[in-house]
Scaffold this active site. Structure first.
Site, PDB file in Angstrom:
ATOM      1  N   CYS A  44      -7.031  -1.201  30.015  1.00 54.51           N
ATOM      2  CA  CYS A  44      -6.228  -0.418  29.076  1.00 54.51           C
ATOM      3  C   CYS A  44      -5.070   0.226  29.821  1.00 54.51           C
ATOM      4  O   CYS A  44      -5.192   0.638  30.965  1.00 54.51           O
ATOM      5  CB  CYS A  44      -7.022   0.656  28.355  1.00 54.51           C
ATOM      6  SG  CYS A  44      -8.384   0.054  27.343  1.00 54.51           S
ATOM      7  N   ARG A  88      -2.992  -4.890  31.713  1.00 58.24           N
ATOM      8  CA  ARG A  88      -4.229  -4.119  31.766  1.00 58.24           C
ATOM      9  C   ARG A  88      -5.037  -4.220  30.466  1.00 58.24           C
ATOM     10  O   ARG A  88      -6.134  -3.667  30.376  1.00 58.24           O
ATOM     11  CB  ARG A  88      -3.920  -2.649  32.054  1.00 58.24           C
ATOM     12  CG  ARG A  88      -3.311  -2.404  33.416  1.00 58.24           C
ATOM     13  CD  ARG A  88      -3.029  -0.936  33.624  1.00 58.24           C
ATOM     14  NE  ARG A  88      -4.249  -0.158  33.668  1.00 58.24           N
ATOM     15  CZ  ARG A  88      -4.884   0.191  34.794  1.00 58.24           C
ATOM     16  NH1 ARG A  88      -4.394  -0.176  35.958  1.00 58.24           N
ATOM     17  NH2 ARG A  88      -5.985   0.902  34.754  1.00 58.24           N
ATOM     18  N   TRP A 138      -7.764  -2.922  25.989  1.00 61.94           N
ATOM     19  CA  TRP A 138      -8.771  -3.954  26.242  1.00 61.94           C
ATOM     20  C   TRP A 138     -10.041  -3.453  25.575  1.00 61.94           C
ATOM     21  O   TRP A 138     -10.603  -2.426  25.966  1.00 61.94           O
ATOM     22  CB  TRP A 138      -8.981  -4.152  27.740  1.00 61.94           C
ATOM     23  CG  TRP A 138      -9.909  -5.274  28.076  1.00 61.94           C
ATOM     24  CD1 TRP A 138      -9.603  -6.598  28.194  1.00 61.94           C
ATOM     25  CD2 TRP A 138     -11.321  -5.181  28.362  1.00 61.94           C
ATOM     26  NE1 TRP A 138     -10.719  -7.337  28.524  1.00 61.94           N
ATOM     27  CE2 TRP A 138     -11.792  -6.484  28.619  1.00 61.94           C
ATOM     28  CE3 TRP A 138     -12.229  -4.124  28.393  1.00 61.94           C
ATOM     29  CZ2 TRP A 138     -13.123  -6.759  28.937  1.00 61.94           C
ATOM     30  CZ3 TRP A 138     -13.559  -4.399  28.703  1.00 61.94           C
ATOM     31  CH2 TRP A 138     -13.999  -5.694  28.970  1.00 61.94           C
ATOM     32  N   ASN A 149      -8.804   5.400  28.128  1.00 60.66           N
ATOM     33  CA  ASN A 149      -9.298   4.265  28.899  1.00 60.66           C
ATOM     34  C   ASN A 149     -10.649   4.671  29.454  1.00 60.66           C
ATOM     35  O   ASN A 149     -10.780   5.734  30.047  1.00 60.66           O
ATOM     36  CB  ASN A 149      -8.322   3.946  30.046  1.00 60.66           C
ATOM     37  CG  ASN A 149      -8.789   2.792  30.909  1.00 60.66           C
ATOM     38  OD1 ASN A 149      -9.677   2.042  30.509  1.00 60.66           O
ATOM     39  ND2 ASN A 149      -8.219   2.653  32.089  1.00 60.66           N
ATOM     40  N   GLY A 150     -11.672   3.846  29.263  1.00 59.00           N
ATOM     41  CA  GLY A 150     -12.997   4.162  29.775  1.00 59.00           C
ATOM     42  C   GLY A 150     -14.046   4.030  28.693  1.00 59.00           C
ATOM     43  O   GLY A 150     -13.807   3.462  27.620  1.00 59.00           O
ATOM     44  N   GLU A 210     -13.810 -19.502  44.592  1.00 57.81           N
ATOM     45  CA  GLU A 210     -12.535 -18.959  44.136  1.00 57.81           C
ATOM     46  C   GLU A 210     -11.738 -19.988  43.343  1.00 57.81           C
ATOM     47  O   GLU A 210     -11.121 -19.662  42.317  1.00 57.81           O
ATOM     48  CB  GLU A 210     -11.725 -18.447  45.325  1.00 57.81           C
ATOM     49  CG  GLU A 210     -10.346 -17.913  44.995  1.00 57.81           C
ATOM     50  CD  GLU A 210     -10.339 -16.698  44.086  1.00 57.81           C
ATOM     51  OE1 GLU A 210      -9.252 -16.348  43.581  1.00 57.81           O
ATOM     52  OE2 GLU A 210     -11.408 -16.099  43.860  1.00 57.81           O
ATOM     53  N   LYS A 227     -10.567 -19.485  39.428  1.00 55.09           N
ATOM     54  CA  LYS A 227      -9.185 -19.551  38.961  1.00 55.09           C
ATOM     55  C   LYS A 227      -9.048 -20.518  37.792  1.00 55.09           C
ATOM     56  O   LYS A 227      -8.354 -20.241  36.813  1.00 55.09           O
ATOM     57  CB  LYS A 227      -8.256 -19.978  40.115  1.00 55.09           C
ATOM     58  CG  LYS A 227      -7.959 -18.885  41.106  1.00 55.09           C
ATOM     59  CD  LYS A 227      -7.159 -17.765  40.486  1.00 55.09           C
ATOM     60  CE  LYS A 227      -7.451 -16.448  41.169  1.00 55.09           C
ATOM     61  NZ  LYS A 227      -8.750 -15.856  40.911  1.00 55.09           N
ATOM     62  N   GLU A 286     -10.567 -18.902  34.698  1.00 49.85           N
ATOM     63  CA  GLU A 286      -9.818 -17.744  34.209  1.00 49.85           C
ATOM     64  C   GLU A 286      -8.595 -18.135  33.386  1.00 49.85           C
ATOM     65  O   GLU A 286      -8.339 -17.541  32.333  1.00 49.85           O
ATOM     66  CB  GLU A 286      -9.358 -16.879  35.391  1.00 49.85           C
ATOM     67  CG  GLU A 286     -10.438 -16.027  36.018  1.00 49.85           C
ATOM     68  CD  GLU A 286      -9.902 -15.206  37.160  1.00 49.85           C
ATOM     69  OE1 GLU A 286     -10.221 -14.014  37.225  1.00 49.85           O
ATOM     70  OE2 GLU A 286      -9.150 -15.750  38.000  1.00 49.85           O
ATOM     71  N   HIS A 306     -29.453 -30.239  45.006  1.00 48.02           N
ATOM     72  CA  HIS A 306     -30.558 -29.469  44.443  1.00 48.02           C
ATOM     73  C   HIS A 306     -30.280 -29.043  43.007  1.00 48.02           C
ATOM     74  O   HIS A 306     -30.689 -27.961  42.590  1.00 48.02           O
ATOM     75  CB  HIS A 306     -30.850 -28.256  45.321  1.00 48.02           C
ATOM     76  CG  HIS A 306     -31.220 -28.614  46.719  1.00 48.02           C
ATOM     77  ND1 HIS A 306     -32.500 -29.026  47.069  1.00 48.02           N
ATOM     78  CD2 HIS A 306     -30.476 -28.663  47.844  1.00 48.02           C
ATOM     79  CE1 HIS A 306     -32.522 -29.302  48.363  1.00 48.02           C
ATOM     80  NE2 HIS A 306     -31.312 -29.090  48.861  1.00 48.02           N
ATOM     81  N   LYS A 354      -6.460  -6.875  33.987  1.00 49.21           N
ATOM     82  CA  LYS A 354      -6.222  -6.891  35.431  1.00 49.21           C
ATOM     83  C   LYS A 354      -7.141  -5.963  36.210  1.00 49.21           C
ATOM     84  O   LYS A 354      -7.806  -6.376  37.133  1.00 49.21           O
ATOM     85  CB  LYS A 354      -4.754  -6.527  35.700  1.00 49.21           C
ATOM     86  CG  LYS A 354      -4.368  -6.562  37.171  1.00 49.21           C
ATOM     87  CD  LYS A 354      -4.494  -7.957  37.754  1.00 49.21           C
ATOM     88  CE  LYS A 354      -4.039  -8.042  39.189  1.00 49.21           C
ATOM     89  NZ  LYS A 354      -4.279  -9.369  39.758  1.00 49.21           N
TER      90      LYS A 354
END
Length: 613
Positions: free
Chosen positions: A2, A27, A76, A102-103, A486, A490, A493, A509, A608
């Site tokens: 947010c 954000r 968000w 925010n929170g 990573e 990516k 995402e 396995h 973010k």
């Protein structure tokens, strides 16, 4: 998560607030809204679901509210769907108080029940609306907005960064912080701003005050004052933000993600600038200088981080154990804080976070401090919570990272961990020759990344070839296993293609059952100590008709006829190869996302800076 921005001064607030939201939309982008105090003191609230463009269109159609004091928010979603009712700002029943937040308010259900008994009606599903009504109720016994906010917050449990305005006490913005970042921007000529990130204020001022947990502040054209809920009036340090405004623009690139991928040669050069001592095979880290006695007593390191930073931590584990001889564990911060980690004497807890505000990482850090462990941070944002709360640390100096999918921060974190490895290793078992080799490799690294970026055309072609795949498998061993994780992250995402990273030997396995001609397999196979083993894993994939894209660090004749595509990167010290092998994977994910029509910089459901659990 947010974005919060507020302004009070002599200029029209609306355009300044919208400009701030543009800087903060990374954000959160589920909805957006603003509240402006009109000339007659009344609050005008406008909010819309969806991205900022929806709010801008509404303001263009109906007109920007006029007034010199206001707050704005980009969301968000946590509590409640991303619709207009749940969008911020939230207003009191009399529309004379407006609040953005925010929170997460953890006791929101209990507060809602209490307020309902008092006659308050709720118009949204959010936890935030409870705080608006608490402030409204507190105004009965408190004459000023700041006193009403403080009285309300004493009843609140959970995390918040919030900003409040009221027509009952016009011209003021009251802000408060507990667990979610918030700062005050100090402008000229009686202008003051509030924001959840310095990116929102940098156009107007570089002087900022970061609030600590438990702080609240009142801003007006006459000045600002900071308080603590338990200690009364407090003073907080003024910091200077040294980012260039140009760093917040795309600079001709179509997306921030591509810009930040291409910035990596310069950001890596910035990480090592002034820190390499080539003749001594050593490094100079000013942030550690005063803590040499503590570091000399370190017998074990626990690295705690989330997401991409956790992957960097895994690479740091390999470096520190192999080159410095120190046992290392890497913990998900979200797990670390809820169990009973063993932090015996001599254990250093190292927190890694691009923003320095990641909620779980910050909580893990505080848990470590409460147990008496020395703490260190590797962060990018000067003045961030982790930077201020750790005992010492290393700044990345990578500049602002706007793209939600981290790229340049990841490679900068790897280099910072390499610097730390040399620092500890040279004081333990690393010889001067080994130190010189690694220092020389660090010096050459930015130029080598430049060469990898020249492969952009090839990666565009490969993305076109694989863009319709539904699943990917990424394989690596040793230092390359975290790179596989990573690379898969990516792709997930930004392109929404399902992908998994695995240690190459573990493929047998379980995941080998998935491999067929429709399953692309990306194999990290640079020439290192486990290269021969990775070639064997490639043979196993090929025998099952898997399509293979191999990233190698030389001509790799052993792979002729065994892989479908080769991507060649320069060779370097094995500990630094992840910096070179990850760049093609960043480009592959980026181009796949573009070709699939995805919103690269603002992927769905993501934001973010993760400042909530």
């Amino acid at each position: 998560m947010c974005g919060i921005v507020g302004y009070t001064g002599s200029r029209q607030a609306g355009p300044i607030l919208i400009e701030g939201l543009r800087r903060l939309e990374y954000r959160g982008y589920d909805s957006a809204g603003l509240a402006v105090q009109a000339g007659d003191g009344d609050l005008v609230v406008v909010k819309r679901p969806g991205k900022l463009q929806a709010l801008e269109a509404a303001l263009e159609e109906h007109g920007m509210p006029e007034g010199t004091c206001g707050i704005a928010h980009t969301r968000w979603a946590t509590h409640g769907a991303p619709n207009e009712a749940n969008a911020h700002p939230h207003a009191s029943a009399g529309s004379d108080i407006a609040l953005i937040h925010n929170g997460i308010i953890e006791n929101a259900s209990a507060l809602r029940a209490k307020l309902t008994e008092l006659g308050y009606a709720f118009r949204s599903e959010t936890d935030t609306e409870t705080v608006v009504h608490l402030i409204d109720e507190a105004f009965r016994d408190n004459p000023t907005l700041e006193d009403a906010v403080a009285a309300a917050l004493l009843q609140v449990e959970g995390a918040y960064g919030l900003a409040v305005v009221s027509s009952r006490d016009p011209g003021k913005i009251v802000v408060a912080r507990n667990g979610s970042p918030l700062l005050i921007g100090l402008g000229a000529n009686g202008e003051f701003m509030a924001a959840s990130d310095a990116t929102a204020v940098i156009r107007h001022t570089r002087d900022v005050v970061y609030l600590d947990d438990g702080d609240y502040a009142v801003l007006s054209p006459e000045g600002y004052q900071t308080y603590h809920l338990e200690r009364g009036s407090v003073r907080r340090t003024v910091h200077q933000v040294n980012w260039d405004l140009e760093a917040l623009e795309k600079g001709g690139y179509p997306h921030f993600m591509l810009k930040e991928i291409c910035e990596q040669p310069s950001t890596l050069a910035d990480v090592v600038r002034g820190r390499l001592l080539e003749e001594d095979g050593n490094v100079r880290l000013g942030g550690l200088r005063a803590h040499e006695d503590t570091l000399a007593g370190v017998r074990r390191i626990v690295i705690t981080a989330c997401g991409t930073s956790w992957h960097a931590g895994l690479i740091g584990e390999y470096m520190l154990e192999e080159l410095a001889g120190i046992p290392v564990e890497v913990e998900y911060a979200s797990e670390f804080r809820y169990r009973q980690p063993v932090l015996e004497d001599g254990t250093l807890v190292l927190a890694i976070s691009q923003s320095g505000e990641t909620a779980d990482t910050l909580a893990a850090l505080r848990e470590a401090r409460s147990r008496g462990a020395p703490t260190m941070g590797i962060v990018n944002v000067v003045g961030s919570s982790i930077a201020r709360e750790t005992d010492f640390g290393i700044y990345l100096h990578a500049g602002p990272e706007i793209g939600v999918a981290s790229t340049k921060a990841f490679t900068s974190q790897i280099v910072a961990l390499a610097l730390f490895t040399i620092y500890l290793g040279r004081r333990r078992r690393m010889s001067i020759l080994e130190g010189r080799e690694l220092v020389a490799a660090l010096r050459a690294l930015p130029g080598q990344v430049e060469r990898v970026l020249e492969l952009d055309g090839l990666l565009t072609e490969l993305a076109a070839a694989y863009q319709d795949a539904r699943n990917f498998l990424y394989l690596g061993r040793g230092y390359q296993f975290p790179v596989a994780l990573e690379g898969a992250l990516k792709l997930k995402e930004v392109s929404y293609i399902h992908a998994e990273g695995y240690p190459a030997a573990e493929m047998k396995h379980g995941p080998i059952a998935l491999i067929d001609e429709d399953m692309p397999v990306v194999v990290l196979a640079p020439r290192d100590g486990v290269y021969a083993k990775v070639v064997s894993n490639i043979e196993e994939v090929k025998a099952r008709n898997g399509r293979i894209l191999a990233v190698v660090s030389d001509e790799a004749p052993e792979l002729d006829g065994k892989v479908d595509h080769l991507v060649r990167v320069p060779h370097t010290h094995s500990a630094l190869l992840p910096v070179l092998t990850v760049v093609p994977l960043q480009l592959l994910a980026y181009h796949a996302a573009v070709l699939r029509g995805c919103d690269v910089d603002q992927p769905r459901n993501l934001a973010k800076s993760v400042t909530v659990e």
